[in-house]
Design a protein around this motif. Structure first.
Motif, mmCIF file in Angstrom:
data_model
loop_
_atom_site.group_PDB
_atom_site.id
_atom_site.type_symbol
_atom_site.label_atom_id
_atom_site.label_comp_id
_atom_site.label_asym_id
_atom_site.label_seq_id
_atom_site.Cartn_x
_atom_site.Cartn_y
_atom_site.Cartn_z
ATOM 1 N N THR A 367 0.767 -1.294 -0.173
ATOM 2 C CA THR A 367 0.105 0.016 -0.034
ATOM 3 C C THR A 367 0.846 1.215 -0.147
ATOM 4 N N TRP A 368 0.466 2.273 -0.519
ATOM 5 C CA TRP A 368 1.044 3.634 -0.660
ATOM 6 C C TRP A 368 0.261 4.620 0.221
ATOM 7 N N SER A 369 -0.737 4.307 0.870
ATOM 8 C CA SER A 369 -1.634 5.194 1.686
ATOM 9 C C SER A 369 -3.025 4.325 2.444
ATOM 10 N N ALA A 370 -3.419 5.095 3.219
ATOM 11 C CA ALA A 370 -4.768 4.305 3.995
ATOM 12 C C ALA A 370 -5.394 5.582 4.322
ATOM 13 N N ALA A 371 -6.711 5.400 4.197
ATOM 14 C CA ALA A 371 -7.660 6.337 4.604
ATOM 15 C C ALA A 371 -8.261 6.210 5.908
ATOM 16 N N TRP A 372 -7.719 7.133 6.952
ATOM 17 C CA TRP A 372 -8.171 6.948 8.528
ATOM 18 C C TRP A 372 -9.485 7.938 8.723
ATOM 19 N N GLY A 373 -10.180 7.422 9.367
ATOM 20 C CA GLY A 373 -11.481 8.392 9.860
ATOM 21 C C GLY A 373 -12.358 7.406 10.583
ATOM 22 N N ASP A 374 -13.395 7.936 11.374
ATOM 23 C CA ASP A 374 -14.497 7.179 12.257
ATOM 24 C C ASP A 374 -15.572 6.898 11.258
ATOM 25 N N PHE A 375 -15.512 5.842 10.709
ATOM 26 C CA PHE A 375 -16.513 5.194 9.704
ATOM 27 C C PHE A 375 -17.847 4.913 10.455
ATOM 28 N N ASN A 376 -17.938 4.492 11.543
ATOM 29 C CA ASN A 376 -19.128 4.255 12.164
ATOM 30 C C ASN A 376 -19.662 5.194 13.211
ATOM 31 N N ASN A 377 -18.849 6.251 13.650
ATOM 32 C CA ASN A 377 -19.308 7.222 14.313
ATOM 33 C C ASN A 377 -19.348 6.745 15.678
ATOM 34 N N ASP A 378 -18.111 6.029 16.187
ATOM 35 C CA ASP A 378 -18.404 5.602 17.636
ATOM 36 C C ASP A 378 -17.287 6.276 18.275
ATOM 37 N N GLY A 379 -16.712 7.266 17.530
ATOM 38 C CA GLY A 379 -15.555 8.053 18.535
ATOM 39 C C GLY A 379 -14.112 7.505 18.354
ATOM 40 N N TRP A 380 -14.162 6.526 17.613
ATOM 41 C CA TRP A 380 -12.636 5.843 17.282
ATOM 42 C C TRP A 380 -12.297 5.862 16.036
ATOM 43 N N MET A 381 -10.881 6.269 15.418
ATOM 44 C CA MET A 381 -10.569 6.357 14.302
ATOM 45 C C MET A 381 -10.214 4.744 13.735
ATOM 46 N N ASP A 382 -10.837 4.454 12.476
ATOM 47 C CA ASP A 382 -10.806 3.204 11.822
ATOM 48 C C ASP A 382 -10.025 3.532 10.646
ATOM 49 N N ALA A 383 -9.632 2.641 9.769
ATOM 50 C CA ALA A 383 -8.887 2.713 8.521
ATOM 51 C C ALA A 383 -9.380 1.738 7.626
ATOM 52 N N VAL A 384 -9.085 2.397 6.327
ATOM 53 C CA VAL A 384 -9.175 1.542 5.039
ATOM 54 C C VAL A 384 -7.727 1.679 4.460
ATOM 55 N N VAL A 385 -7.104 0.389 4.463
ATOM 56 C CA VAL A 385 -5.737 0.448 4.025
ATOM 57 C C VAL A 385 -5.755 -0.169 2.493
ATOM 58 N N GLY A 386 -5.567 0.881 1.739
ATOM 59 C CA GLY A 386 -5.610 0.622 0.221
ATOM 60 C C GLY A 386 -4.390 -0.068 -0.443
ATOM 61 N N ILE A 387 -5.051 -0.849 -1.347
ATOM 62 C CA ILE A 387 -3.938 -1.410 -2.141
ATOM 63 C C ILE A 387 -3.479 -0.633 -3.329
ATOM 64 N N ASN A 388 -2.167 -0.783 -3.846
ATOM 65 C CA ASN A 388 -1.594 -0.290 -4.896
ATOM 66 C C ASN A 388 -0.695 -1.781 -5.949
ATOM 67 N N SER A 389 -1.207 -2.505 -5.409
ATOM 68 C CA SER A 389 -0.974 -3.763 -6.042
ATOM 69 C C SER A 389 -1.743 -5.121 -5.361
ATOM 70 N N THR A 390 -2.061 -6.046 -6.312
ATOM 71 C CA THR A 390 -2.815 -7.090 -5.630
ATOM 72 C C THR A 390 -1.835 -8.222 -5.303
ATOM 73 N N SER A 391 -0.585 -8.263 -5.244
ATOM 74 C CA SER A 391 0.258 -9.149 -4.754
ATOM 75 C C SER A 391 0.249 -9.686 -3.588
ATOM 76 N N ASN A 392 -0.500 -8.929 -2.478
ATOM 77 C CA ASN A 392 -0.758 -9.214 -1.065
ATOM 78 C C ASN A 392 -2.236 -9.239 -0.677
#
Length: 670
Positions: A367-392
């Motif tokens: 991965t080259w980056s990840a989108a961090w934010g509270d995706f379910n509004n429970d007050g804690w930071m979650d993450a979408v760790v995005g791929i830039n290759s399907t090798s893993n």
């Protein structure tokens, strides 16, 4: 007839096999599963993003009768077959690469794409690894209508690098920074009445450009944002003068391949430092002593051959200081320190501990980056760790459990069927429905539904993977996307919003590292103020919230890096709230000191002593007057501090212990 039937079946089957040998005789695939024969036909001329094609090919086609999301995948037909799939558009005379996949799951291949009505897609399998037959499954899902639309508006002034949208003149309106060359920038200043005014600046002696990344922050606290360029040969700071009318360059002498850059207060001293990802060595950071940015290396991502790409600073454990996630791309494969993402917990004393393995965030994702934010509004930071290759594997959707660990919520999220790639993944609420969305792969927005599932916008806009910083570029409360020479203006909807802008007095000027919370009928939403998100772009430093159709905001809370907490009640929707640190001072959200320690004597003429009621070791103290101005900052030695130099009056004492926890206590100086 019994003897004729097998011969007839063989002839039919042979004709069907022959029909797959060339592009012009490609067999049409429809929903369902078929068993493919051996791969014996014409090979494709190219394997697109994959390595060179094999010597033979097997040709199919899919004809879209309406807009649908199509998934095609292979599986075993009695043997373990290693397949590769290449998809083209166009015609058999001129084929255009569309997508391709190798080893989506084990040795099997899979692609998912939004098919456009009236388009023919040629789906080809080659014999790069095997000529044996296999199963092919195709599934279709009707595409949902667009949830949001954008209108392209040209940018009058553009440069070679158009990857920075941030307020550059202190009016809290997002401006556009275009880097024309190493010695010239053009700033398109957003005007209060709409539109932009362009000003060109010459920056002498700068020898690098932001060819890999750019970040913004007011590191000298003069009211005007400065920049840091990340290049293939090191960094340079561009420093604004005291009136924002000129820039000087501080080109650092260290030569290294830079990836993500950030401004952040690493050592919690109230001054912005700069963090720099090193692709080929342990990471670098520049500590701000008030006059100079001083080079340091090591302690935050120490793998010898680097592989550090996206550094994202967030407060994942809600302890009031910024922690560091490092998206890894390379550096030794899947072994320790290679393609293993890192999560460094801020210990609150200038040191960090990599807790990725214990937190379940040590994903071997390239991965080259990840989108961090509270995706379910429970007050804690979650993450979408995005791929830039399907090798893993595919992107990971990780839920913050609030106990220092994360749970993988990828299955059923929408990312479990999305194998598209991108350098950039960032979280914003583009449609203002109150749930964070992700701008990532496929030139589209994955709209968050508030439950760790995401729905793609039907229209994929032709967005560059690099130049796409985000901000409110017409001040209408909806976030826009700059894309090279255009602004993708958000057409908006009827949902309501709130924009919160910060002015630090004890903390850094932008409030980078602050946590902003808003409360209402939806419960709670949070934003961390970050300089440098995604991989290379710099987006707005204003905190932006959508609240859907809610009509009231009961409370806004700003937790500053200094430890001060401002609380503003009954805020009007569809407005911009400007918060100056200490203007709405509140101590209810800081732990009550009396439950942990007492101070004596209080009132005092000179010395304040600490007596612990629990396992408490005080380390740092800040004293604020009743106007929110910090008047004293000191280390706590021998469980005491001196306040002799303070004037007579009442003060707020903020104490940070060895675990980074913050406590408040009112004191009186005689």
């Amino acid at each position: 007839m019994k003897k004729i039937f097998p011969l007839f079946a063989l002839l039919v089957n042979s004709a069907w096999v022959f029909a797959q040998l060339t592009c012009s005789t490609a067999v049409t695939l429809t929903s369902g599963t078929i068993t493919a024969p051996s791969v014996t036909g014409d090979p494709p001329a190219t394997a697109c993003t994959l390595s060179a094609p094999g010597s033979k090919g097997l040709w199919y086609k899919y004809v879209a009768t309406e807009n649908k999301t199509v998934k095609v995948f292979t599986s075993s037909a009695g043997q373990n077959v290693d397949t590769r799939m290449i998809v083209f558009t166009g015609n058999c005379t001129t084929l255009n690469c569309f997508t391709a996949n190798d080893d989506f799951s084990g040795t099997f291949s899979q692609v998912t794409f939004n098919a456009v009505a009236g388009t023919t897609y040629y789906i080809v399998f080659d014999n790069k690894y095997s000529s044996l037959g296999f199963n092919i499954t195709l599934s279709e899902v009707a595409v949902v209508p667009d949830r949001l639309s954008f209108v392209a508006q040209p940018v009058a002034a553009t440069g070679t690098f158009n990857n920075c949208v941030v307020d550059m003149n202190g009016d809290y309106l997002d401006d556009i920074v275009s880097v024309v060359s190493a010695t010239q920038i053009v700033i398109s200043y957003q005007q209060p009445g709409g539109g932009f005014t362009n000003t060109s600046y010459t920056v002498p002696t700068t020898t690098v450009t932001p060819s890999w990344s750019i970040a913004a922050g007011d590191y000298d606290n003069n009211g005007y944002n400065d920049l840091v360029y990340g290049s293939s040969s090191g960094i340079a700071f561009l420093k604004a003068n005291s009136t924002g009318t000129a820039y000087t360059s501080d080109r650092k002498t260290q030569s290294f391949l830079v990836q993500r850059t950030n401004f952040v207060d690493i050592n919690n001293d109230g001054k912005l430092d700069a963090f720099i990802c090193d692709d080929n060595a342990p990471n670098r950071y520049y500590l701000n002593d008030g006059t100079n940015m001083n080079h340091n290396q090591g302690g935050l991502g120490d793998f010898p051959s680097g592989g550090n790409y996206g550094s994202i600073w967030i407060d994942y454990d809600n302890d009031g200081d910024m922690d560091l996630f490092i998206a890894k791309c390379s550096g030794g494969g899947s072994g320790p320190g290679g393609n293993i993402n890192e999560l460094h917990r801020n210990n609150g004393n200038g040191t960090f501990t990599n807790v990725a393995a214990a937190a379940n965030m040590a994903n071997p994702t390239q991965t080259w980056s990840a989108a961090w934010g509270d995706f379910n509004n429970d007050g804690w930071m979650d993450a979408v760790v995005g791929i830039n290759s399907t090798s893993n594997g595919l992107s990971k959707v990780m839920k913050n459990n609030g106990d220092g660990t994360f749970t993988d919520k990828s299955v059923g999220s929408g990312y479990d069927t999305n194998n598209l790639l991108s350098r950039e993944y960032v979280a914003h609420d583009f449609d203002n429905d109150g749930f964070l969305d992700v701008l990532g792969a496929g030139n589209t927005i994955m709209f968050g539904n508030g439950d760790f599932t995401f729905t793609p916008n039907a229209t994929a806009y032709n967005l560059s993977y690099y130049d796409r910083p985000i901000g409110d570029l017409n001040n209408d409360g909806f976030l826009d996307i700059q894309n090279g020479t255009n602004i993708m203006m958000n057409a908006g909807n009827t949902n309501k919003w709130l924009k919160v802008t910060l002015k630090g007095t004890q903390s850094n000027r932008n409030g980078i590292g602050a946590r902003v919370e808003i409360y209402g009928a939806w419960g709670k939403q949070i934003r961390d103020i970050q300089s440098g998100t995604g991989f290379g772009n710099m987006s707005t430093l204003n905190a932006h919230f959508g609240i859907g159709q809610a009509t009231a905001i009961t409370k806004v809370v700003v937790k500053w890096p200094s430890g001060l907490v401002d609380v503003i009640n009954n805020v009007t929707p569809n407005t911009t709230l400007n918060v100056i640190e200490g203007s709405f001072l509140d101590t209810k959200d800081i732990q009550i000191a009396q439950e942990t320690f007492t101070v004596y004597p209080n009132p005092t003429h000179d010395i304040i002593n600490f007596t612990s009621k629990k396992d408490f070791t005080p380390q740092d103290a800040k004293v604020f007057d009743m106007n929110g101005r910090m008047v004293l900052q000191t280390k706590i030695e021998n469980n005491s501090i001196s306040v002799k130099q303070l004037n007579t009056g009442n003060y707020l004492l903020i104490v940070v212990d060895k675990n980074g926890k913050t406590y408040s206590q009112k004191i009186t100086k005689k």
